[in-house]
Design an enzyme around this catalytic site. Structure first.
Site, PDB file in Angstrom:
ATOM      1  N   PHE A 198       0.809  -1.213   0.000  1.00  0.00           N
ATOM      2  CA  PHE A 198       0.000   0.000   0.000  1.00  0.00           C
ATOM      3  C   PHE A 198       0.844   1.265   0.000  1.00  0.00           C
ATOM      4  O   PHE A 198       0.376   2.344  -0.382  1.00  0.00           O
ATOM      5  CB  PHE A 198      -0.961  -0.004   1.199  1.00  0.00           C
ATOM      6  CG  PHE A 198      -0.382   0.498   2.499  1.00  0.00           C
ATOM      7  CD1 PHE A 198      -0.641   1.793   2.933  1.00  0.00           C
ATOM      8  CD2 PHE A 198       0.389  -0.328   3.301  1.00  0.00           C
ATOM      9  CE1 PHE A 198      -0.121   2.257   4.133  1.00  0.00           C
ATOM     10  CE2 PHE A 198       0.900   0.126   4.505  1.00  0.00           C
ATOM     11  CZ  PHE A 198       0.650   1.427   4.924  1.00  0.00           C
ATOM     12  N   LYS A 199       2.111   1.164   0.397  1.00  0.00           N
ATOM     13  CA  LYS A 199       2.975   2.344   0.419  1.00  0.00           C
ATOM     14  C   LYS A 199       3.124   2.963  -0.971  1.00  0.00           C
ATOM     15  O   LYS A 199       3.411   4.154  -1.101  1.00  0.00           O
ATOM     16  CB  LYS A 199       4.345   1.985   0.992  1.00  0.00           C
ATOM     17  CG  LYS A 199       4.324   1.292   2.352  1.00  0.00           C
ATOM     18  CD  LYS A 199       3.739   2.165   3.433  1.00  0.00           C
ATOM     19  CE  LYS A 199       3.635   1.439   4.770  1.00  0.00           C
ATOM     20  NZ  LYS A 199       4.894   1.221   5.445  1.00  0.00           N
ATOM     21  N   ASP A 200       2.927   2.159  -2.012  1.00  0.00           N
ATOM     22  CA  ASP A 200       3.005   2.699  -3.379  1.00  0.00           C
ATOM     23  C   ASP A 200       1.972   3.797  -3.615  1.00  0.00           C
ATOM     24  O   ASP A 200       2.209   4.709  -4.414  1.00  0.00           O
ATOM     25  CB  ASP A 200       2.775   1.594  -4.414  1.00  0.00           C
ATOM     26  CG  ASP A 200       3.922   0.606  -4.496  1.00  0.00           C
ATOM     27  OD1 ASP A 200       5.075   1.029  -4.353  1.00  0.00           O
ATOM     28  OD2 ASP A 200       3.654  -0.591  -4.703  1.00  0.00           O
ATOM     29  N   THR A 213       7.825   0.383   3.279  1.00  0.00           N
ATOM     30  CA  THR A 213       8.129   1.773   2.931  1.00  0.00           C
ATOM     31  C   THR A 213       9.453   1.891   2.197  1.00  0.00           C
ATOM     32  O   THR A 213       9.578   2.641   1.224  1.00  0.00           O
ATOM     33  CB  THR A 213       8.143   2.658   4.192  1.00  0.00           C
ATOM     34  OG1 THR A 213       6.830   2.746   4.720  1.00  0.00           O
ATOM     35  CG2 THR A 213       8.622   4.064   3.868  1.00  0.00           C
TER      36      THR A 213
END
Length: 494
Positions: free
Chosen positions: A112-114, A147
């Site tokens: 989800f960091k993308d 991250t």
């Protein structure tokens, strides 16, 4: 719109300055002076847009200094088909009649960091131009797994930047480690830290607050910035996907405009669930935010008791991105719930640094418990949840399983029948060993071989970029003591 520090609200910066700096020089986190509203008419309009345009619109309400056409180009670059394997970018998957899963891992690093770190390099580059900054940004990152790779992927070979990632030596999955240590790019660096994520995060914060270090770097033509969720440019893009998920529920006729929804978020550093809170502050009809912890349950306990206490055993789990005892973004929530009381927040943070704990006022505790619920999930329960959803033909990773289990617990405890979305933060293929073991398979010895094994067992295709890790050369082997992280920064920027 201006941004102020959570520890000194007289210190105000523009959006470009806040994004460039990352962390306020007093150690506080930048937060907007106010929250723009999102009307029902605006939500209806967003329903007719693709994800990238929704994101540009939401961010534009906070980034008044950025031109709309500029933000639209940024989101087109960030969420296009060359980077995301799903045209929706953040697709919503129906699990049962009142439950959905928001899949946030369809980007280049399968995490989800993308969603934020494909945007941050573009926001930072534009901010450097807007502020007239001539020095090179040295981006320091502490990562609990995802991250680091997402930040390097976003910043690789971006002009006027260098990025150095610190990760806990034994605190990430094998695939996460391989993703980081094989990263390409002339401006990237990676170093393991002997310790846990909190050690790496504390080291990065220490470097940011070191005046002598900042002076030494300035003499070399560098300044420090951050790609962690302490940077406002990381939090803001995340607000968009909660609003987008609500739009998708409306488009699917699952809700009527204005009807409430709950979100359950697997939480470590509190950035992801904070973005949901900010969407609610804008007017999104979120009834309850359910904070899901693994057995490092400092956040769940804090929400229940109002006491934040990191003086507890640290557990290394199968959901390593949540193996955190110091949740940095909680400071932003406390600032908002206290009505912007910077002195109170500064006192809490000083007490945390000095004693490892603090207790909030009854008023803050009451306001927090009205909108948040905290629950935790054991390792055994995580495995059972992965196995259960696999039987229903849905493959999830351990972090997502924590959220799914805590949502179930919340419903049993409260009887709340509000439609709910649990958030999926990583592809199951980033944690093949844990997923395979949970569904009754013996994982292969080699971490990359497990990807093919899991494809064969489940019939679910692996993300192409993870499958491509096989045979990639490892570039980075450095390991440092936590006390010597400053030396690694100076070495990286020599």
């Amino acid at each position: 719109m201006e941004y102020l520090s959570t520890r000194d609200k007289t210190l105000r910066k523009s959006a470009a300055q806040a994004i460039t700096m990352g962390l306020s020089r007093d150690g506080g986190l930048f937060t907007p002076v106010s929250f723009p509203s999102l009307s029902a008419l605006e939500v209806e309009t967003l329903c007719g847009m693709p994800y990238r345009k929704r994101a540009a619109y939401v961010m534009g309400k906070f980034l008044e200094d950025f031109r709309p056409e500029e933000l639209n180009q940024f989101t087109k670059n960030a969420y296009g088909p060359d980077r995301y394997d799903d045209p929706a970018a953040a697709p919503l998957r129906k699990v049962d009649g009142r439950t959905w899963c928001l899949e946030l891992w369809h980007g280049p690093t399968s995490a989800f960091k993308d969603m934020a770190l494909q945007m941050l390099p573009q926001l930072l580059s534009a901010s450097l131009r807007m502020t007239g900054e001539k020095k090179t940004a040295c981006i320091l990152v502490a990562t609990s797994g995802d991250t680091g790779k997402a930040a390097m992927e976003g910043f690789a070979d971006v002009e006027q930047t260098k990025i150095l990632v610190f990760y806990p030596e034994n605190g990430v999955s094998e695939i996460q480690k391989l993703q980081m240590t094989t990263q390409e790019g002339a401006n990237v660096g990676v170093c393991a830290v002997k310790g846990n994520f909190d050690d790496a995060q504390s080291g990065v914060k220490r470097i940011f607050s070191d005046e002598a270090m900042r002076t030494a770097l300035a003499e070399r033509g560098y300044f420090l910035s951050s790609a962690n969720s302490i940077n406002w440019g990381r939090i803001l893009p995340q607000v968009a996907y909660y609003i987008s998920a609500y739009c998708d529920l409306l488009n699917g006729k699952e809700l009527k405009l204005g009807e409430p929804v709950n979100f359950c978020v697997p939480t470590g550093n509190f950035g992801n669930i904070l973005a949901c809170y900010y969407a609610k502050r804008m007017g999104l009809p979120v009834k309850r935010m359910i904070c899901a912890s693994n057995c490092n349950d400092v956040l769940a306990e804090f929400i229940r008791t109002g006491v934040y206490d990191r003086n507890r055993p640290f557990h290394t789990t199968m959901s390593p991105s949540m193996d955190i005892l110091i949740s940095s973004n909680l400071e932003r929530l406390l600032f908002d719930l206290s009505g912007g009381d910077d002195e109170l927040v500064r006192g809490y943070m000083e007490e945390l640094a000095r004693t490892g704990r603090y207790e909030v006022t009854p008023g803050i505790k009451r306001r927090m418990q009205e909108i948040f619920y905290g629950g935790s999930c054991s390792e055994e329960e995580t495995r059972d949840c992965i196995a259960m959803l696999h039987r229903y033909k849905y493959l999830i990773d351990p972090h997502t399983a924590v959220a799914a289990k805590v949502l179930t617990d919340y419903r049993k405890e409260t009887g709340d029948r509000t439609p709910a979305v649990f958030v999926s933060t990583a592809s199951p293929y980033k944690f093949c060993d844990s997923v395979l073991a949970s569904i009754g398979e013996k994982p292969a010895e080699d971490s990359v071989e497990r990807i093919g094994q899991m494809e064969a067992v489940t019939g679910v295709a692996a993300p192409a970029r993870l499958a491509a890790l096989k045979g990639k050369a490892v570039r980075f082997h450095d390991v440092t003591e936590k006390e010597l992280m400053e030396e690694k920064v100076l070495e990286f920027l020599k």
